[in-house]
Design an enzyme around this catalytic site. Structure first.
Site, PDB file in Angstrom:
ATOM      1  N   HIS A   1      -0.511   0.314  15.458  1.00  0.00           N
ATOM      2  CA  HIS A   1       0.649   0.664  14.639  1.00  0.00           C
ATOM      3  C   HIS A   1       1.964   0.261  15.312  1.00  0.00           C
ATOM      4  O   HIS A   1       3.013   0.339  14.693  1.00  0.00           O
ATOM      5  CB  HIS A   1       0.713   2.175  14.386  1.00  0.00           C
ATOM      6  CG  HIS A   1      -0.276   2.678  13.378  1.00  0.00           C
ATOM      7  ND1 HIS A   1      -1.625   2.514  13.507  1.00  0.00           N
ATOM      8  CD2 HIS A   1      -0.094   3.367  12.221  1.00  0.00           C
ATOM      9  CE1 HIS A   1      -2.236   3.083  12.474  1.00  0.00           C
ATOM     10  NE2 HIS A   1      -1.333   3.604  11.683  1.00  0.00           N
TER      11      HIS A   1
ATOM     12  N   GLN B   1       1.932  -2.260   5.764  1.00  0.00           N
ATOM     13  CA  GLN B   1       2.235  -0.868   6.133  1.00  0.00           C
ATOM     14  C   GLN B   1       2.588  -0.716   7.614  1.00  0.00           C
ATOM     15  O   GLN B   1       3.452   0.084   7.959  1.00  0.00           O
ATOM     16  CB  GLN B   1       1.054   0.013   5.749  1.00  0.00           C
ATOM     17  CG  GLN B   1       1.415   1.453   5.602  1.00  0.00           C
ATOM     18  CD  GLN B   1       0.356   2.210   4.814  1.00  0.00           C
ATOM     19  OE1 GLN B   1      -0.761   2.365   5.273  1.00  0.00           O
ATOM     20  NE2 GLN B   1       0.707   2.647   3.617  1.00  0.00           N
ATOM     21  N   PHE B   2       1.923  -1.476   8.471  1.00  0.00           N
ATOM     22  CA  PHE B   2       2.282  -1.573   9.890  1.00  0.00           C
ATOM     23  C   PHE B   2       2.053  -3.015  10.311  1.00  0.00           C
ATOM     24  O   PHE B   2       1.060  -3.626   9.906  1.00  0.00           O
ATOM     25  CB  PHE B   2       1.436  -0.630  10.751  1.00  0.00           C
ATOM     26  CG  PHE B   2       1.748   0.820  10.518  1.00  0.00           C
ATOM     27  CD1 PHE B   2       2.747   1.459  11.241  1.00  0.00           C
ATOM     28  CD2 PHE B   2       1.061   1.538   9.553  1.00  0.00           C
ATOM     29  CE1 PHE B   2       3.041   2.796  11.000  1.00  0.00           C
ATOM     30  CE2 PHE B   2       1.358   2.872   9.300  1.00  0.00           C
ATOM     31  CZ  PHE B   2       2.354   3.497  10.029  1.00  0.00           C
TER      32      PHE B   2
ATOM     33  N   PHE C   1      -1.281  -4.428  11.257  1.00  0.00           N
ATOM     34  CA  PHE C   1      -2.262  -4.737  10.209  1.00  0.00           C
ATOM     35  C   PHE C   1      -2.088  -6.155   9.672  1.00  0.00           C
ATOM     36  O   PHE C   1      -2.871  -6.624   8.854  1.00  0.00           O
ATOM     37  CB  PHE C   1      -2.167  -3.748   9.043  1.00  0.00           C
ATOM     38  CG  PHE C   1      -2.307  -2.289   9.423  1.00  0.00           C
ATOM     39  CD1 PHE C   1      -2.785  -1.923  10.666  1.00  0.00           C
ATOM     40  CD2 PHE C   1      -1.976  -1.301   8.515  1.00  0.00           C
ATOM     41  CE1 PHE C   1      -2.903  -0.576  11.017  1.00  0.00           C
ATOM     42  CE2 PHE C   1      -2.097   0.038   8.858  1.00  0.00           C
ATOM     43  CZ  PHE C   1      -2.558   0.406  10.103  1.00  0.00           C
TER      44      PHE C   1
ATOM     45  N   GLU D   1      -4.490  -6.573   2.919  1.00  0.00           N
ATOM     46  CA  GLU D   1      -3.295  -7.248   3.424  1.00  0.00           C
ATOM     47  C   GLU D   1      -3.281  -8.735   3.083  1.00  0.00           C
ATOM     48  O   GLU D   1      -2.226  -9.309   2.812  1.00  0.00           O
ATOM     49  CB  GLU D   1      -3.164  -7.061   4.941  1.00  0.00           C
ATOM     50  CG  GLU D   1      -2.691  -5.672   5.354  1.00  0.00           C
ATOM     51  CD  GLU D   1      -3.778  -4.612   5.325  1.00  0.00           C
ATOM     52  OE1 GLU D   1      -4.972  -4.981   5.215  1.00  0.00           O
ATOM     53  OE2 GLU D   1      -3.457  -3.415   5.413  1.00  0.00           O
TER      54      GLU D   1
ATOM     55  N   GLU E   1       0.845  -1.193   0.000  1.00  0.00           N
ATOM     56  CA  GLU E   1       0.000   0.000   0.000  1.00  0.00           C
ATOM     57  C   GLU E   1       0.885   1.250   0.000  1.00  0.00           C
ATOM     58  O   GLU E   1       1.759   1.393   0.861  1.00  0.00           O
ATOM     59  CB  GLU E   1      -0.902  -0.023   1.242  1.00  0.00           C
ATOM     60  CG  GLU E   1      -1.856  -1.226   1.232  1.00  0.00           C
ATOM     61  CD  GLU E   1      -2.377  -1.601   2.617  1.00  0.00           C
ATOM     62  OE1 GLU E   1      -2.158  -0.836   3.568  1.00  0.00           O
ATOM     63  OE2 GLU E   1      -2.989  -2.668   2.741  1.00  0.00           O
TER      64      GLU E   1
END
Lengths: 335, 334
Positions: free
Chosen positions: A138, A91-92, A95, A69, A38
């Protein structure tokens, strides 16, 4: 201590710059490498880890995906089967729960369930870890959950040089690697990084500080804090070794046994919850390998057994230098 | 679009009869305790066999769910050989040898759809002239992977054929409790790709649909969702008792629409099939299955194979575990 970098040309880089340079180098070296995730293409990643890849290598090889994801992870399986070398970004790490069935059930098992028909040359990069006041989910340190998924290797660099060496090794590895990047380290960790080719093999721990009285065992950003603690205690005359595991799978069992046998005392530091965290695995390994060399019980410095907290509480959750120093002093005071 | 020739339809019928015969034999072997769980193929033959007959086996990949292997004979005798190993619980059952472009069975429902999209995407990156055909059921279409994969396939224009085998039942859950959509094919609209619904008991119709989807994909026009409507004529698996939930009158009606009976009568009218052909095909099917099963039973397996192929090489931990396992075995031997 011996500086393995003293004879090579180096550049002073942040961990983020080291990661970005390595992605550029590996994409240039091997045209099978594709980057997906992403916001990784035009935006260069939300932290700029993939900056410049899209402009240099084009839209075929640097691909912005929908916010999905599970299919990011799942597509890496297909890409690897088709003969490519996917480097995906979640992205984190928090996730990754939305990709867990693909990571645990598919990516980790591909080699085993096909008995070696396919080489899962898959790298999944994900930032994680606390200390930067992020929104919920996060910052969570989930490495122990992944370490319990047989078939996945897990790299957790603590220095800019290792970020380069371990990432290059991960991308070239025929096994799937979860490459975890500490949020605080992106710009907060910098150092000399060898120019040109630099590979750090997976499964070989690093002695970050020499010392004889006690060893602090850590990984990722906690190595940085352990080193600060060791330096503080050294000024008081204590000789504190720091062992950086670098990868928790494969685990360098021999390095742990050597360090603990030498020092006789150990503290293990992790950011995750205490119960079922990877520190438990390290301590069980110490018990298996060198119990009779211990002079005191092994201490553990951890987050607490609660979900990762919101910003105003996170400094009370994430281990810091003071908590590490307290654990070291306590362990040294025991008979 | 090209329709199957009569000769192709005859080849398709041979594979369909083989699959049903072998499936019945496996059912009995499971009841005798000789093999593990079996998912009978009855009612699925036309859809699976005709779909793979529309493929170019050298280039096109097949990502099955779990009911397909006996119907993938077109991809070579190794499929049956490996499926027998799989049915015995031998690890080599998951290793379909190079260069056969078929993935092993997938038990985690729907997870193979992202894999197929990844393969299709990868083939375009490598400029390979192939497609990925992925099988999944009406039940699997409720998994998130179906939506994520279909969406990504549409965005990437990936050369994938998503074949939803709608057999009306997800174990005991009927389709009206699986979705409120008017059809599974209709879900393609959400991906921005074509969705077509075919009579999955009509081998020629399935062949045509997959052939057309494949041609579109190879022409760079992207993915297609094909829904093949059939009826599961047998149990979900050997662990299932469908008399608890399948209305007998529905099953009776479905049996009258049996895909094998339909293609048989069509080919008999053309003089391409008769009772002798049927008997000879069934006999060959039994013979092939028994030989494959015997070979599978003779396949060696060492105890420490449990540790093989987790990683490309043993880690320090696995080295220790292998040594412990072998030492324990030696103690038992003594």
């Amino acid at each position: 201590m011996e500086n393995p970098l003293e004879d090579v040309a180096t550049s002073d880089l942040t961990m983020l710059q080291a990661i970005n340079e390595t992605l550029h180098a590996e994409m240039a070296r091997d045209d099978r490498v594709v980057v997906l995730g992403e916001d990784v293409a035009r935006n260069g990643g939300v932290f700029r880890a993939t900056e410049g890849l899209f402009e240099k290598f084009g839209e075929q090889r640097v691909v912005d995906t929908p916010i999905s994801e599970a299919v990011i992870a799942g597509a890496t399986v297909g890409l690897a089967i088709a003969g490519l070398v996917p480097v995906a970004e979640i992205q984190f790490l928090g996730f990754s729960y939305q990709a867990m069935h693909q990571l645990a059930g598919q990516v980790a098992r591909l080699r085993y369930r096909t008995q070696g028909r396919f080489d899962p040359s898959i790298t999944i990069r994900a930032p994680f870890g606390g200390g930067v006041r992020t929104p919920e989910l996060h910052s969570d340190s989930l490495e122990a959950q992944f370490a319990n998924m047989a078939g996945l290797k897990i790299a957790m660099p603590a220095t800019a040089a290792d970020a380069k060496g371990l990432l290059a090794a991960s991308i070239r590895e025929p096994d799937p690697v979860l490459f975890l990047e500490p949020l605080r380290g992106y710009r907060g960790i910098r150092g000399d990084v060898p120019d040109g080719e630099h590979l750090v093999p997976l499964g070989v721990a690093r002695t970050a500080r020499e010392g004889d009285d006690i060893v602090i065992i850590a990984w990722s950003y906690q190595v940085e804090l352990a080193c600060r603690a060791a330096d503080t205690l050294r000024s008081e005359g204590l000789s504190v070794r720091v062992l950086d595991l670098r990868t928790i799978v494969p685990l360098d069992i021999e390095a742990i046994a050597t360090a603990v046998s030498h020092c006789g005392r150990a503290v293990v530091v992790q950011e995750s919850c205490e119960t079922g965290g990877f520190a438990s695995e390290v301590i069980a390994t110490i018990s298996d390998e060198c119990f009779w060399d211990l002079e005191a019980p092994v201490a553990r410095v951890s987050g607490y057994d609660v979900p990762y907290p919101v910003g105003m509480l996170e400094d009370h959750y994430v281990p810091d230098e003071a908590r590490i120093i307290a654990a070291v002093r306590h362990t040294l005071e025991l008979a | 679009m090209t329709s199957p020739s009569n000769a192709q339809l005859r080849e398709i019928l041979v594979d369909m009869v083989m699959a049903r015969t072998q499936s019945g034999r496996l059912w009995n072997l499971q009841r005798q305790g000789q093999v593990g769980t079996v998912a009978p193929i009855d009612g699925h033959e036309a859809t699976i066999v005709a779909a793979v007959h529309a493929l170019e086996t050298e280039h096109d990949w097949v990502a099955p769910q779990y009911r397909e292997p006996l119907a993938l004979r077109r991809y070579g005798p190794e499929i049956l050989e490996r499926f027998m190993l799989y049915s015995l619980g031998h690890p080599a059952g998951g290793h379909i040898p190079e260069p056969i472009r078929v993935l092993p069975n997938q038990i985690s429902l729907g997870t193979q759809i992202p894999h197929a999209v990844g393969i299709a995407w990868g083939m375009t990156l490598r400029s390979e002239p192939g497609v990925a055909l992925v099988f999944f059921g009406d039940g699997s279409s409720s998994e998130g992977d179906f939506y994520e994969a279909g969406n990504l396939a549409g965005v990437l224009n990936a050369p994938v054929v998503m074949l939803c085998v709608n057999n009306q039942w997800a174990i005991s859950t009927p389709v009206h409790q699986q979705t409120a959509a008017e059809s599974f094919a209709a879900k393609a609209a959400g991906f921005g790709i074509p969705g077509i619904k075919v009579d999955g008991n009509d081998a020629a119709a399935v062949y045509d649909a997959v052939d057309e989807a494949r041609s579109r994909a190879l022409a760079g026009k992207g993915p297609t969702l094909v829904e093949a409507v059939i009826y599961r004529l047998g149990a979900h698996t050997t662990a299932d008792d469908p008399t608890r939930y399948v209305p007998p009158e529905d099953l009776e009606a479905a049996r009258r629409n049996d895909p094998i009976l339909r293609l048989r009568s069509q080919l008999e009218e053309l003089g391409l099939w008769d009772d002798d052909a049927q008997a000879a095909t069934e006999a060959e099917a039994m013979d092939l299955l028994d030989k494959a099963l015997d070979a599978a039973k003779a396949m060696p397996l060492s105890p420490d194979a449990v540790l093989d192929h987790c990683f490309s090489a043993d880690t320090q931990r696995l080295e220790r575990q292998r040594a412990d396992l072998l030492e324990a075995g030696q103690r038992e031997d003594r």
